[in-house]
Write an enzyme that holds these catalytic residues in place. Structure first.
Site, short mmCIF file in Angstrom:
data_model
loop_
_atom_site.label_atom_id
_atom_site.label_comp_id
_atom_site.label_asym_id
_atom_site.label_seq_id
_atom_site.Cartn_x
_atom_site.Cartn_y
_atom_site.Cartn_z
CE1 TYR A 101 -3.81 2.23 0.27
CE2 TYR A 101 -2.43 3.45 1.80
CZ TYR A 101 -3.54 3.38 0.99
OH TYR A 101 -4.37 4.46 0.87
CD1 TRP A 114 -1.19 7.73 -1.14
CD2 TRP A 114 -1.01 9.55 -2.46
NE1 TRP A 114 -2.38 8.41 -1.10
CE2 TRP A 114 -2.30 9.54 -1.89
CE3 TRP A 114 -0.68 10.59 -3.32
CZ2 TRP A 114 -3.25 10.53 -2.15
CZ3 TRP A 114 -1.62 11.57 -3.57
CH2 TRP A 114 -2.90 11.54 -3.00
#
Ligand SMILES: Nc1nc2c(c(=O)[nH]1)N[C@H]1C(S)=C(S)[C@@H](COP(=O)(O)OP(=O)(O)OC[C@H]3O[C@@H](n4cnc5c(=O)[nH]c(N)nc54)[C@H](O)[C@@H]3O)O[C@H]1N2
Ligand SMILES: Nc1nc2c(c(=O)[nH]1)N[C@H]1C(S)=C(S)[C@@H](COP(=O)(O)OP(=O)(O)OC[C@H]3O[C@@H](n4cnc5c(=O)[nH]c(N)nc54)[C@H](O)[C@@H]3O)O[C@H]1N2
Ligand SMILES: [Mo]
Length: 782
Positions: free
Chosen positions: A129, A131
Site C-alpha cells: 500500500y 502513494w
C-alpha cells in the site's frame, strides 16, 4: 540550460536543468494556484538520505552467505539460511552492508523462488500500500503488482487507508464505492445552486494541494471564492476551526471527535418530529425509512438533547441547523476523515439518511457528497474514460487482506476474521515486498506493527530514501525519483494529461522500479510476461495510445503521441455533473446497483451478516475511545492525527517546508491554550504524548482553533524510536505509535486512526536529536 515539463502529486511544473542539476522548478503555466511544495522536490533529489546503493541488513546477509555456499539459484532449489541466524527482531537496529546490484538481485530472486516453491505464492505479501509517485507508468506499487502477478501471484490488499470503511459500506447503501471516490456534484453546480453547505469535517485547503497522479491546476480556492460570492452559507462541523477555509466565512460548530453520527441522528430526529422530511422522496427512492423512523423515535429518542450530550453541541444549535437545512438548497459533505474511526461506516450512512430526508438528492447543489476537497480534484468533473494506467494482469492469489489489517496478518498467520459477510483466513507470510509505500508511516500502532514485522523471513523494499520502512527491511534497493525518468501523469478529475520528461540522470546507483523488476523477471524466467518487450518510452507511448482510443470512443479527440510528448501534455474540456440526477428523475429507469435499486436506509444484506458492530441501518455506537467514554481519564485528550499540510504523508519530510515547520526539532502538535495551561505546557515546548500503546515527543503550538479536549498531531513525521518495544519513546512526533490498530467494524475492516485518546505532559529531560531526516542508517562496506 534546458527546460522540460514534469509533474508530481504536488502539482505540474517545468524543470530548468543545468549540467545535470536542477536549477529551478517553475509551476506549470496551467496552474492558477500552484503549490509551493513543488520547490522541495529539487532539494529532496539531492538529499543525504537518498539510498545510494543496494543494501542488505548485516546479520541477514551473513546468515544467507554462510548457509550453503554463495549465490542463490533462480529455481529456489537451495534452502534459505537458518532462519534464527537472521535475527529478524533486530530489523531497524542493525547496520546495512552495501552490495552490488547483481548480488542484491540474486538474493531477491532467490528468496522469491524459494518461498514460492516451499510455501506457495500466498506466502509472498505484495500489497505494498502507498502513494508511490505521480507518473502512471513508473507507479511503483502497480509495477510490483504486475511483476508478482506474472510470478504466480501474491497476497494483496483491498480497499485503502483513505476511505476504507466507506469503500465497503457504500456499495450496500448506494450500490457503488465510487461515491467515496469522486462521484460528486461538480463545483460549478455547487457555486451556482447551493444555498447552505453543511461540512462535516470542514474542507481543509491543505488537503486540496495534492492529487494522486498529478494536478495541472489547483482550482478549489477559486471555486470557494465563487461559492462565497454567490452568498452560500457555510457551516463547518469539526474539532478544528481552520479545517474550513476563511474564504467562505464559515460558522463553526466544534464537535467532540468521532461523534458526528449522533449529531446527524439528532438532526434527523428534529426533521422527523417537526415534519420537515420529504416523505415522498423517502417512499419513492429509498427502502427502510419506516425502520429508521422507528429507530429515531425509540427510547432513548435520538433527539437534539440526546445528540447534544454526546457531541457537545447545544441542542438549540442542532434544531436550528436542521430547520435551516430543510429551508434551503443544502449540500451535506462529509470528509474521509470521519470514516477513519471506530464504526466509521455510521457517519456516512447517517449522512445519506439525512440527505434522503431533505429530499434534495439529485437536485443541483443539494444532496450529499463524500470527500470534497480531500484531494485537489475531488469535486471536479471527471472525464468519462480511464486515465492512463499500467495494467497489472490478474493476480492468481485471490484472497487479499483488507488494506489496514497488515499487522493482524503478520501476527496471526492462519488466523480467521470477518470481512463484509465472509469468514477469511490470514496467509502465512514469508516474504514482504514493498515498493512505493511507507507502512512505518501509514499504519496504526507502530509498536504492534514492529512486532509483526519480525515474523517474515525476508523483507524487500524499493525506496529512493532511507524511510523508516527501508530501515526496517532486509534488502533495500535504491529507486529513482520521478525526476530521473520519463513518465505520463494523469488523474481523471484533472483536465490535463501530462508528458513527464526526464529532467536529470539517476542519482548514485538508483534504478527505476521497472528496470529493477525487469532484471528480476529475467532471473525468474518471466521477462516476456512482465516487460512485453517494451522499453520505458515504448510503454509510455502504449499507455497513451490506449487512453487515446478510449477517449475517441467518447468522441474526444486526442493528438498523436509525438504531438502529445512535444507539447508537454494535452487538455480535455471539462464538463459538469449533478450527482444522481438520473436516479432522481426516474428511479425505475436508472436504479442504483443495490439489491432494491434504491437507497438502502436499511440493508437486509448488512443485517443478515449479524454484526453487532454494524447492524442493518445507521446507528450511534460508542467508539472504543472517545472523550465521553468512561475510560477517558480526566486528563485524556482526543488525538486528531490528520493529514499534514507541509508535505504529502511522509514524503518530503526531509525537505525545506516540512523541516522548517518543526517545533524544537519535532513535529508540531496543536493544543488549546486552556488545555495546555492545565498541564503546565507552554508554546514551543517539547511534550511527551502517550497512552498504553506508545509514546512520542512533539513540539507544541498553542491555538484557539483547536477545541478543548483535542490535540492535533498530523501524520507523516519520519519514525525514529529508541527500541521498538511497547513503551519505547518515538522522538520525532509520529502519531502512529499512539493510534489504535483495530478494524472499523467486521463489515469493513478499515483503518480507525482517529479513534485514540492520549495524555500529554511537558518533557523536561534532554531530548535526543532527530537524525532520521539527516543521515542514512549505519552502512558498512562489504
Ligand atoms: N494516524 C494516521 N495515519 C494515517 C493517516 C491518517 O490520517 N492518520 N492517513 C492514511 C492515509 S489516508 C494514507 S493514503 C496513508 C499514506 O501512506 P503512504 O502512501 O505509505 O505514504 P507516503 O509517505 O506517500 O509513502 C510513499 C513512499 O513511496 C516512496 N516513493 C515515491 N516514489 C517512489 C518510486 O518511484 N519508487 C519507489 N519504490 N518508491 C517511491 C516515497 O519515498 C515514500 O516513502 O497514510 C495513512 N496513515
Ligand atoms: N497536504 C496534504 N494533503 C493531503 C494529504 C497529505 O498527506 N498532505 N493526504 C491525502 C490523502 S491520502 C487523503 S486520504 C486525504 C484525506 O482527507 P481527510 O481524511 O478529509 O483529511 P484529514 O486531514 O485527515 O481530516 C480532515 C479534517 O477532519 C477533521 N476531523 C477529524 N476527526 C473528525 C471528526 O470526528 N469529526 C469531524 N467533524 N471532523 C473530524 C480534522 O480536524 C481534520 O483536519 O487527504 C489528502 N490530502
Ligand atoms: Mo489516503
Amino acid at each position: 540550460m534546458t527546460t522540460v515539463p514534469h509533474s508530481s502529486h504536488w502539482g505540474a511544473f517545468d524543470v530548468e536543468v543545468s549540467g545535470d542539476r536542477i536549477a529551478r522548478l517553475i509551476p506549470a503555466a496551467s496552474d492558477s494556484d500552484p503549490n509551493p511544495l513543488i520547490h522541495d522536490l529539487g532539494e529532496a533529489v539531492e538529499s543525504p538520505v537518498r539510498v545510494r546503493r543496494p543494501a542488505v541488513r548485516r546479520s541477514w546477509l551473513e546468515a544467507v552467505r554462510s548457509s550453503t555456499g554463495t549465490g542463490v539459484t533462480p529455481d529456489g532449489s537451495r534452502n534459505g539460511a537458518p532462519l534464527d541466524a537472521r535475527r529478524r527482531e533486530d530489523r531497524g537496529r542493525e547496520p546495512f552492508v552495501e552490495v552490488d546490484w547483481d548480488e542484491a538481485l540474486d538474493l531477491v530472486a532467490g528468496e522469491l523462488a524459494r518461498v514460492r516453491d516451499r510455501h506457495g505464492n500466498a506466502a509472498i505479501f505484495g500489497g505494498s500500500y502507498g502513494w508511490s509517485s505521480a507518473g502512471r507508468f513508473h507507479h511503483a506499487r502497480t509495477q510490483l503488482h504486475r511483476f508478482l502477478n506474472a510470478f504466480g501471484g501474491h497476497t494483496s490488499q483491498v480497499g485503502n487507508y483513505s476511505y476504507g470503511a466507506a469503500a465497503f459500506v457504500l456499495p450496500h447503501v448506494l450500490g457503488s464505492a465510487d461515491f467515496a471516490n469522486g462521484r460528486l456534484t461538480s463545483w460549478d453546480v455547487i457555486a451556482e445552486h447551493t444555498e447552505l453547505w453543511v461540512m462535516f469535517g470542514g474542507l481543509a485547503m491543505k488537503n486540496t494541494r495534492i492529487e494522486s497522479g498529478g494536478i495541472s491546476d489547483h482550482t478549489i480556492g477559486g471555486w470557494l471564492r465563487r461559492i462565497r460570492a454567490n452568498g452560500c452559507e457555510v457551516v463547518s462541523i469539526s474539532p478544528i476551526r481552520d479545517d474550513a477555509p476563511d474564504v467562505v466565512d464559515p460558522s463553526w460548530l466544534p464537535v467532540r471527535p468521532t461523534t458526528d453520527t449522533a449529531l446527524m441522528l439528532g438532526l434527523a430526529h428534529t426533521l422527523l418530529v417537526e415534519g420537515l422530511h420529504d416523505a415522498t422522496f423517502l417512499a419513492t427512492h429509498c427502502v427502510g425509512w419506516e425502520r429508521m423512523a422507528d429507530h429515531l423515535l425509540a427510547a432513548p429518542a435520538k433527539d437534539a438533547e440526546w445528540a447534544s450530550a454526546i457531541t457537545g453541541i447545544p441542542a438549540e444549535s442542532i434544531r436550528d441547523l436542521a430547520r435551516r437545512m430543510a429551508r434551503h438548497r443544502t449540500m451535506i459533505s462529509v470528509t474521509w476523515s470521519l470514516q477513519r474511526a471506530d464504526h466509521g461506516e455510521q457517519p456516512y450512512w447517517a449522512a445519506i439518511l439525512l440527505a434522503a430526508m431533505l429530499g434534495q438528492i439529485g437536485l443541483p447543489g443539494g444532496g450529499f457528497g463524500f470527500g470534497y476537497g480531500a484531494t485537489g480534484t475531488m469535486g471536479s468533473w471527471k472525464y468519462p474514460f480511464p486515465a492512463p494506467r499500467l495494467p497489472t494482469g490478474p493476480n492468481p492469489v485471490t484472497a487479499p487482506i483488507p488494506a489496514a489489517r497488515i499487522a493482524d496478518m503478520l501476527l496471526d498467520p492462519g488466523g480467521e476474521y470477518d470481512f463484509n459477510g465472509s469468514r477469511c483466513r490470514y496467509p502465512d507470510t514469508r516474504v514482504v515486498y514493498w515498493a512505493g509505500g511507507n507502512p512505518f508511516h501509514h499504519h496504526q500502532d507502530l509498536n504492534r506493527l514492529r512486532r509483526g514485522w519480525a515474523g517474515p523471513e525476508a523483507i524487500v523494499v524499493h525506496e529512493p530514501f532511507w524511510t523508516a520502512t527501508a530501515r526496517h527491511a532486509d534488502i533495500v534497493l535504491p529507486a529513482t525519483t520521478t525526476l530521473e525518468r520519463n513518465d505520463i501523469g494523469a488523474a481523471s478529475g484533472d483536465p490535463r494529461i501530462i508528458a513527464m520528461h526526464q529532467a536529470i540522470s539517476p542519482r548514485h546507483g538508483a534504478r527505476s522500479d521497472y528496470d529493477i523488476f525487469s532484471d528480476l523477471a529475467a532471473r525468474l524466467g518471466i521477462a516476456e510476461e512482465y516487460t512485453q518487450g517494451r522499453s520505458e518510452m515504448e510503454w509510455i507511448e502504449h499507455l497513451y495510445a490506449t487512453t487515446r482510443s478510449a477517449a475517441a470512443e467518447h468522441g474526444i479527440a486526442l493528438p498523436d503521441f509525438a504531438r502529445f510528448w512535444s507539447d508537454g501534455g494535452v487538455d480535455i474540456d471539462p464538463g459538469s455533473t449533478v450527482l444522481l440526477e438520473d436516479f432522481r428523475a426516474d428511479p425505475e429507469a436508472h436504479p442504483l446497483a443495490t439489491p432494491s435499486g434504491r437507497i438502502e436506509l436499511f440493508s437486509e444484506t448488512v443485517a443478515s451478516f449479524g454484526y453487532d458492530d454494524c447492524p442493518g441501518h445507521p446507528v450511534w455506537i460508542e467508539p472504543a475511545e472517545w472523550l465521553g467514554a468512561a475510560a477517558a481519564t480526566p486528563g485524556s485528550l482526543h488525538l486528531v492525527s490528520n493529514q499534514p499540510g507541509q508535505r504529502l504523508h511522509s514524503q518530503l519530510d526531509m525537505a525545506g517546508t516540512s523541516r522548517t515547520s518543526k517545533v524544537s526539532g519535532r513535529e508540531p502538535c496543536r493544543l488549546n491554550p486552556a488545555d495546555a495551561a492545565e498541564r503546565g505546557i507552554a508554546d514551543g515546548q517539547i511534550v511527551r504524548v502517550f497512552n498504553e500503546r506508545g509514546s512520542c515527543l512533539a513540539g507544541v503550538r498553542l491555538s484557539e482553533d483547536i477545541s478543548r479536549g483535542v490535540i492535533q498531531l498530523s501524520a507523516g513525521a519520519w519514525y525514529q524510536s529508541d527500541g521498538g518495544a511497547a513503551g519505547a519513546l518515538e522522538i520525532h512526533g509520529n502519531p502512529n505509535v499512539l493510534t489504535r490498530d483495530r478494524g472499523t467494524s467486521r463489515l469493513t475492516q478499515g483503518p480507525a486512526a482517529l479513534t485514540a485518546l492520549v495524555e500529554v505532559e511537558p518533557y523536561d529531560a534532554e531530548a535526543p536529536a532527530v537524525t532520521v531526516t539527516d543521515s542514512p542508517p549505519p552502512l558498512v562496506a562489504d
